[in-house]
Design a protein around this motif. Structure first.
Motif, mmCIF file in Angstrom:
data_model
loop_
_atom_site.group_PDB
_atom_site.id
_atom_site.type_symbol
_atom_site.label_atom_id
_atom_site.label_comp_id
_atom_site.label_asym_id
_atom_site.label_seq_id
_atom_site.Cartn_x
_atom_site.Cartn_y
_atom_site.Cartn_z
ATOM 1 N N HIS A 23 -31.946 31.492 -2.266
ATOM 2 C CA HIS A 23 -32.572 30.710 -1.196
ATOM 3 C C HIS A 23 -32.449 29.212 -1.471
ATOM 4 O O HIS A 23 -32.151 28.426 -0.560
ATOM 5 N N THR A 24 -32.684 28.804 -2.697
ATOM 6 C CA THR A 24 -32.602 27.382 -3.043
ATOM 7 C C THR A 24 -31.205 26.833 -2.815
ATOM 8 O O THR A 24 -31.036 25.706 -2.328
ATOM 9 N N ARG A 25 -30.189 27.624 -3.141
ATOM 10 C CA ARG A 25 -28.807 27.148 -3.020
ATOM 11 C C ARG A 25 -28.323 27.083 -1.576
ATOM 12 O O ARG A 25 -27.517 26.214 -1.234
ATOM 13 N N HIS A 26 -28.792 27.972 -0.716
ATOM 14 C CA HIS A 26 -28.122 28.131 0.575
ATOM 15 C C HIS A 26 -29.004 27.904 1.800
ATOM 16 O O HIS A 26 -28.473 27.811 2.909
ATOM 17 N N ALA A 27 -30.314 27.828 1.665
ATOM 18 C CA ALA A 27 -31.170 27.751 2.855
ATOM 19 C C ALA A 27 -30.906 26.487 3.667
ATOM 20 O O ALA A 27 -30.805 26.540 4.903
ATOM 21 N N ALA A 28 -30.795 25.329 3.009
ATOM 22 C CA ALA A 28 -30.606 24.080 3.750
ATOM 23 C C ALA A 28 -29.269 24.072 4.479
ATOM 24 O O ALA A 28 -29.183 23.672 5.649
ATOM 25 N N ALA A 29 -28.205 24.534 3.805
ATOM 26 C CA ALA A 29 -26.891 24.566 4.448
ATOM 27 C C ALA A 29 -26.879 25.527 5.627
ATOM 28 O O ALA A 29 -26.298 25.235 6.682
ATOM 29 N N LEU A 30 -27.523 26.675 5.475
ATOM 30 C CA LEU A 30 -27.578 27.629 6.576
ATOM 31 C C LEU A 30 -28.380 27.086 7.752
ATOM 32 O O LEU A 30 -28.070 27.379 8.913
ATOM 33 N N THR A 31 -29.394 26.291 7.463
ATOM 34 C CA THR A 31 -30.164 25.683 8.543
ATOM 35 C C THR A 31 -29.293 24.721 9.345
ATOM 36 O O THR A 31 -29.347 24.688 10.587
ATOM 37 N N ARG A 32 -28.476 23.924 8.665
ATOM 38 C CA ARG A 32 -27.574 23.015 9.380
ATOM 39 C C ARG A 32 -26.548 23.800 10.195
ATOM 40 O O ARG A 32 -26.217 23.418 11.329
ATOM 41 N N GLN A 33 -26.042 24.887 9.633
ATOM 42 C CA GLN A 33 -25.072 25.705 10.373
ATOM 43 C C GLN A 33 -25.705 26.326 11.616
ATOM 44 O O GLN A 33 -25.117 26.311 12.704
ATOM 45 N N ALA A 34 -26.909 26.866 11.457
ATOM 46 C CA ALA A 34 -27.583 27.484 12.602
ATOM 47 C C ALA A 34 -27.913 26.447 13.666
ATOM 48 O O ALA A 34 -27.871 26.742 14.867
ATOM 49 N N GLY A 188 -24.643 16.982 5.562
ATOM 50 C CA GLY A 188 -25.570 15.864 5.599
ATOM 51 C C GLY A 188 -26.754 16.108 4.695
ATOM 52 O O GLY A 188 -26.787 17.063 3.903
ATOM 53 N N PRO A 189 -27.772 15.268 4.785
ATOM 54 C CA PRO A 189 -28.955 15.441 3.945
ATOM 55 C C PRO A 189 -29.657 16.745 4.251
ATOM 56 O O PRO A 189 -29.622 17.246 5.377
ATOM 57 N N ALA A 190 -30.301 17.302 3.250
ATOM 58 C CA ALA A 190 -31.008 18.572 3.418
ATOM 59 C C ALA A 190 -32.155 18.413 4.388
ATOM 60 O O ALA A 190 -32.729 17.341 4.544
ATOM 61 N N ASP A 191 -32.476 19.525 5.057
ATOM 62 C CA ASP A 191 -33.579 19.514 6.012
ATOM 63 C C ASP A 191 -34.900 19.329 5.271
ATOM 64 O O ASP A 191 -35.289 20.157 4.457
ATOM 65 N N ASP A 192 -35.585 18.240 5.553
ATOM 66 C CA ASP A 192 -36.862 17.971 4.887
ATOM 67 C C ASP A 192 -38.045 18.212 5.819
ATOM 68 O O ASP A 192 -39.172 17.828 5.525
ATOM 69 N N GLY A 193 -37.770 18.834 6.971
ATOM 70 C CA GLY A 193 -38.834 19.125 7.916
ATOM 71 C C GLY A 193 -39.023 18.055 8.973
ATOM 72 O O GLY A 193 -39.867 18.217 9.848
ATOM 73 N N ALA A 194 -38.245 16.995 8.923
ATOM 74 C CA ALA A 194 -38.429 15.931 9.913
ATOM 75 C C ALA A 194 -38.096 16.403 11.318
ATOM 76 O O ALA A 194 -38.680 15.951 12.298
ATOM 77 N N ALA A 195 -37.138 17.335 11.419
ATOM 78 C CA ALA A 195 -36.709 17.789 12.735
ATOM 79 C C ALA A 195 -37.746 18.681 13.394
ATOM 80 O O ALA A 195 -37.876 18.699 14.606
ATOM 81 N N THR A 196 -38.450 19.463 12.622
ATOM 82 C CA THR A 196 -39.406 20.422 13.183
ATOM 83 C C THR A 196 -40.846 20.049 12.904
ATOM 84 O O THR A 196 -41.758 20.700 13.406
ATOM 85 N N GLY A 197 -41.099 19.025 12.092
ATOM 86 C CA GLY A 197 -42.461 18.641 11.777
ATOM 87 C C GLY A 197 -43.109 19.516 10.727
ATOM 88 O O GLY A 197 -44.307 19.395 10.482
ATOM 89 N N GLU A 198 -42.345 20.406 10.105
ATOM 90 C CA GLU A 198 -42.876 21.301 9.077
ATOM 91 C C GLU A 198 -41.947 21.279 7.865
ATOM 92 O O GLU A 198 -40.734 21.254 8.022
ATOM 93 N N PRO A 199 -42.508 21.313 6.670
ATOM 94 C CA PRO A 199 -41.643 21.365 5.483
ATOM 95 C C PRO A 199 -40.953 22.714 5.405
ATOM 96 O O PRO A 199 -41.514 23.731 5.836
#
Length: 283
Positions: A23-34, A188-199
């Protein structure tokens, strides 16, 4: 004596440790792909959580898969591209992931305007660099069908975004152009929750969510089974335990033969034809 800090995996099973690492390795990249697939940050987050929920529920299968990350990616894409998500009101609200450049935004919009099968093949082949055979296997299509979707996706992007420079280029060059442009959106930068308002959730939180989802599913299955058994029992109790025999219709009888000139009737014995031939009087 030097004090040693507690290992980060203390209190976790080997399976949980391996899952959290995945999860640590791939969650952020998968979020950008989705997000690139759907244009909806919240849907992208939900799709990634759904994919990892399934992975934890089926971890014995995922752990021995040749490509565990690819297993999760397929689950994420399947969920993200389900057609009923388009019916959710306000699905596109909630901010953006990646750079806010106008050209990148135009490319995102052009990609999300493509048919879903085209989007998926384009992202896998030109965005992630999978070969055509691997792309076809992941989308469960023939190599020829995957190649056709890729060609149509590139042609549609070339028509909508002339500035990409795809028109008139050979397929290899088109792939290079799109690979460079998509890399900026996917790294790009990893999702830090700024887009959805949640970490973003941690691996432990995703595991806990997957276990809750599995328990809810189990309770629903048992509840449905119990309800069916209750209905069956109610029908059996309400039904009568005996049935009245159907009335037997009367058998019609032929009228008795009457002798000529008599007021009485008597039955006349009729000898069957086969026996009649055996009587001496007839011989």
């Amino acid at each position: 004596m030097t004090a040693h800090a507690s290992p980060p995996t203390a209190g976790r099973s080997p399976a949980a440790t391996a899952f959290d690492a995945l999860h640590t390795r791939h969650a952020a990249a998968l979020t950008r792909q989705a997000h690139l697939l759907t244009g909806q940050p919240r849907l992208a987050r939900r799709a990634v959580e759904h994919g990892f929920h399934l992975a934890w529920q089926r971890w014995p299968e995922v752990a021995v898969a040749p490509d565990p990350a690819g297993w999760v990616r397929a689950a994420v894409y399947d969920h993200a591209l389900r057609p009923w998500h388009r019916l959710v009101p306000g699905g596109r609200a909630g901010g953006r992931l990646g750079p806010p450049d106008d050209a990148d935004r135009a490319l995102r919009e052009a990609i999300t305007a493509l048919p879903a099968p085209y989007r998926r093949v384009l992202l896998l082949h030109d965005g992630l660099g999978l070969g055509l055979y691997a792309t076809a296997a992941e989308v469960e299509a023939s190599t020829r069908a995957a190649a056709g979707r890729l060609t149509h996706a590139r042609d549609l992007l070339a028509a909508r975004l002339p500035g990409l420079g795809l028109a008139g280029q050979p397929p290899a060059r088109q792939g290079e152009i799109l690979r460079d442009r998509l890399a900026a959106l996917l790294t790009g930068p990893a999702d830090d929750g700024a887009a959805t308002g949640e970490p973003p959730p941690t691996g432990a939180q995703v595991r806990a969510g997957g276990e809750r989802s599995a328990r809810r599913t189990t309770r629903a299955v048992f509840g449905s089974t119990g309800l069916f058994a209750l209905v069956t029992l109610s029908v059996a109790v309400a039904a009568p335990d005996h049935y009245a025999a159907l009335p037997v219709p009367p058998v019609a009888k032929a009228p008795a033969n009457r002798e000529p000139g008599s007021g009485t009737s008597r039955a006349v014995h009729r000898t069957p034809p086969d026996q009649a031939r055996l009587l001496p009087e007839v011989r």
